[in-house]
Design a protein around this motif. Structure first.
Motif, PDB file in Angstrom:
ATOM      1  N   ALA A  37       0.838  -1.195   0.000  1.00 54.69           N
ATOM      2  CA  ALA A  37       0.000   0.000   0.000  1.00 54.69           C
ATOM      3  C   ALA A  37       0.877   1.250   0.000  1.00 54.69           C
ATOM      4  O   ALA A  37       1.927   1.276   0.649  1.00 54.69           O
ATOM      5  CB  ALA A  37      -0.913   0.001   1.228  1.00 54.69           C
ATOM      6  N   PRO A  38       0.465   2.302  -0.703  1.00 51.22           N
ATOM      7  CA  PRO A  38       1.272   3.534  -0.727  1.00 51.22           C
ATOM      8  C   PRO A  38       1.462   4.141   0.651  1.00 51.22           C
ATOM      9  O   PRO A  38       2.504   4.727   0.935  1.00 51.22           O
ATOM     10  CB  PRO A  38       0.468   4.462  -1.656  1.00 51.22           C
ATOM     11  CG  PRO A  38      -0.885   3.863  -1.771  1.00 51.22           C
ATOM     12  CD  PRO A  38      -0.712   2.409  -1.579  1.00 51.22           C
ATOM     13  N   GLU A  39       0.469   3.980   1.527  1.00 47.73           N
ATOM     14  CA  GLU A  39       0.603   4.501   2.886  1.00 47.73           C
ATOM     15  C   GLU A  39       1.745   3.798   3.635  1.00 47.73           C
ATOM     16  O   GLU A  39       2.460   4.426   4.422  1.00 47.73           O
ATOM     17  CB  GLU A  39      -0.704   4.320   3.656  1.00 47.73           C
ATOM     18  CG  GLU A  39      -1.882   5.124   3.117  1.00 47.73           C
ATOM     19  CD  GLU A  39      -2.594   4.426   1.968  1.00 47.73           C
ATOM     20  OE1 GLU A  39      -3.582   4.990   1.470  1.00 47.73           O
ATOM     21  OE2 GLU A  39      -2.161   3.310   1.572  1.00 47.73           O
TER      22      GLU A  39
ATOM     23  N   GLN B 198       3.066   2.641 -13.420  1.00 47.83           N
ATOM     24  CA  GLN B 198       1.905   3.527 -13.465  1.00 47.83           C
ATOM     25  C   GLN B 198       0.708   2.922 -12.749  1.00 47.83           C
ATOM     26  O   GLN B 198       0.016   3.598 -12.001  1.00 47.83           O
ATOM     27  CB  GLN B 198       1.546   3.840 -14.928  1.00 47.83           C
ATOM     28  CG  GLN B 198       0.515   4.947 -15.097  1.00 47.83           C
ATOM     29  CD  GLN B 198       1.060   6.322 -14.728  1.00 47.83           C
ATOM     30  OE1 GLN B 198       2.271   6.529 -14.669  1.00 47.83           O
ATOM     31  NE2 GLN B 198       0.160   7.260 -14.468  1.00 47.83           N
ATOM     32  N   SER B 199       0.473   1.629 -12.977  1.00 50.20           N
ATOM     33  CA  SER B 199      -0.693   0.983 -12.383  1.00 50.20           C
ATOM     34  C   SER B 199      -0.341  -0.277 -11.598  1.00 50.20           C
ATOM     35  O   SER B 199      -1.138  -0.752 -10.801  1.00 50.20           O
ATOM     36  CB  SER B 199      -1.696   0.616 -13.478  1.00 50.20           C
ATOM     37  OG  SER B 199      -1.147  -0.364 -14.337  1.00 50.20           O
TER      38      SER B 199
ATOM     39  N   THR C  63       0.976  -0.702  -4.875  1.00 53.84           N
ATOM     40  CA  THR C  63      -0.413  -0.615  -5.320  1.00 53.84           C
ATOM     41  C   THR C  63      -0.726   0.794  -5.818  1.00 53.84           C
ATOM     42  O   THR C  63      -0.441   1.774  -5.137  1.00 53.84           O
ATOM     43  CB  THR C  63      -1.366  -0.957  -4.161  1.00 53.84           C
ATOM     44  OG1 THR C  63      -1.063  -2.271  -3.677  1.00 53.84           O
ATOM     45  CG2 THR C  63      -2.812  -0.899  -4.604  1.00 53.84           C
ATOM     46  N   GLY C  64      -1.285   0.882  -7.020  1.00 53.63           N
ATOM     47  CA  GLY C  64      -1.635   2.192  -7.566  1.00 53.63           C
ATOM     48  C   GLY C  64      -0.489   2.920  -8.219  1.00 53.63           C
ATOM     49  O   GLY C  64      -0.683   4.007  -8.790  1.00 53.63           O
TER      50      GLY C  64
ATOM     51  N   PRO D 203       1.185   7.297  -9.344  1.00 53.64           N
ATOM     52  CA  PRO D 203       0.032   8.180  -9.112  1.00 53.64           C
ATOM     53  C   PRO D 203      -0.668   7.895  -7.792  1.00 53.64           C
ATOM     54  O   PRO D 203      -1.121   8.816  -7.110  1.00 53.64           O
ATOM     55  CB  PRO D 203      -0.886   7.880 -10.308  1.00 53.64           C
ATOM     56  CG  PRO D 203       0.019   7.370 -11.371  1.00 53.64           C
ATOM     57  CD  PRO D 203       1.071   6.589 -10.637  1.00 53.64           C
ATOM     58  N   GLY D 204      -0.773   6.611  -7.430  1.00 55.77           N
ATOM     59  CA  GLY D 204      -1.403   6.264  -6.165  1.00 55.77           C
ATOM     60  C   GLY D 204      -0.628   6.798  -4.976  1.00 55.77           C
ATOM     61  O   GLY D 204      -1.210   7.253  -3.983  1.00 55.77           O
ATOM     62  N   PHE D 205       0.696   6.745  -5.068  1.00 58.80           N
ATOM     63  CA  PHE D 205       1.544   7.270  -4.006  1.00 58.80           C
ATOM     64  C   PHE D 205       1.354   8.780  -3.882  1.00 58.80           C
ATOM     65  O   PHE D 205       1.232   9.313  -2.774  1.00 58.80           O
ATOM     66  CB  PHE D 205       3.000   6.931  -4.298  1.00 58.80           C
ATOM     67  CG  PHE D 205       3.965   7.352  -3.229  1.00 58.80           C
ATOM     68  CD1 PHE D 205       4.137   6.583  -2.084  1.00 58.80           C
ATOM     69  CD2 PHE D 205       4.715   8.508  -3.360  1.00 58.80           C
ATOM     70  CE1 PHE D 205       5.032   6.964  -1.089  1.00 58.80           C
ATOM     71  CE2 PHE D 205       5.617   8.899  -2.381  1.00 58.80           C
ATOM     72  CZ  PHE D 205       5.766   8.121  -1.242  1.00 58.80           C
TER      73      PHE D 205
ATOM     74  N   ALA E 115      -1.267  10.478  -4.757  1.00 56.15           N
ATOM     75  CA  ALA E 115      -2.627  10.768  -4.300  1.00 56.15           C
ATOM     76  C   ALA E 115      -2.767  10.681  -2.792  1.00 56.15           C
ATOM     77  O   ALA E 115      -3.644  11.324  -2.202  1.00 56.15           O
ATOM     78  CB  ALA E 115      -3.612   9.814  -4.973  1.00 56.15           C
ATOM     79  N   THR E 116      -1.896   9.901  -2.149  1.00 61.17           N
ATOM     80  CA  THR E 116      -1.952   9.782  -0.692  1.00 61.17           C
ATOM     81  C   THR E 116      -1.096  10.844   0.007  1.00 61.17           C
ATOM     82  O   THR E 116      -0.945  10.805   1.223  1.00 61.17           O
ATOM     83  CB  THR E 116      -1.476   8.387  -0.239  1.00 61.17           C
ATOM     84  OG1 THR E 116      -0.087   8.219  -0.579  1.00 61.17           O
ATOM     85  CG2 THR E 116      -2.295   7.299  -0.889  1.00 61.17           C
TER      86      THR E 116
END
Length: 210
Positions: free
Chosen positions: A14-16, A75-76, A99-100, A103-105, A107-108
């Protein structure tokens, strides 16, 4: 949250969790396997750019330099998963796939470096594939029924791409002039500059990012 000591079977990160690891200055290396142009547009601060074709070609040499904590980014997640499988064959069994993607990173609220804005490669592939299908159907109706074969060929190609987890169209598009960065990674600049496991210091990540 994924534990730093999670079993190697756990590959999704997970990016978090990545943000926590980075904030805690834990020993890890983040490898972005997107094209140099995508990396130039936006990347995680401190990550290294080793495009998937380059990584696949020099996987054994790269694996020899990596430690136990490797995070793969694209990217994905599709290209990062290909990279994980390739490194797995070279002895890196516990690599994580973010994950993600980048961009996902971002976004968080993760720390990223932004540059020249470009469409990512996967978006370009969708545009080209969709345009060719429309062209084939329209051409089949107004010009010649044989042109409909183009739509069928694109559909077959996308099905093969999904089944094999590869993308020939993406590789072709990545070679286009607009997808070239000012500095394209090479074995010398992307792999041999990676710090050898055990000698890596997680200090200022900006020194890592190209």
């Amino acid at each position: 949250m994924t534990s730093p000591s999670a079993a190697s079977a756990v590959t999704a990160l997970a990016p978090e969790t990545l943000r926590t690891w980075i904030d805690q200055h834990q020993d890890l290396v983040v490898i972005d396997v997107r094209s140099a142009a995508e990396f130039e547009s936006m990347h995680i601060r401190g990550s290294y750019n080793v495009p998937l074709p380059l990584l696949s070609e020099h996987a054994d040499e790269l694996a020899a330099r990596l430690g136990s904590r490797v995070v793969l980014v694209c990217q994905s997640g599709a290209r990062a998963e290909q990279a994980r499988q390739r490194l797995g064959k070279s002895g890196i069994d516990g690599a994580y796939v973010l994950t993600g993607g980048a961009p996902g990173f971002a976004a968080t609220g993760g720390d990223v470096v932004r540059g020249k804005s470009r469409w990512d490669l996967e978006r370009q592939v969708r545009l080209v594939a969709g345009s060719l299908v429309v062209l084939g159907l329209a051409g089949g109706k107004f010009v010649s029924p044989k042109i409909r074969l183009l739509a069928g060929a694109i559909g077959t190609g996308l099905t093969f791409s999904a089944a094999t987890n590869t993308c020939a169209m993406g590789q072709a598009i990545s070679a286009m002039p607009w997808n070239k960065a000012a500095k394209e990674p090479t074995r010398e600049s992307a792999i041999l500059t990676l710090p050898v496991a055990g000698a890596r210091a997680t200090g200022n990540g900006e020194a890592k990012a190209s």
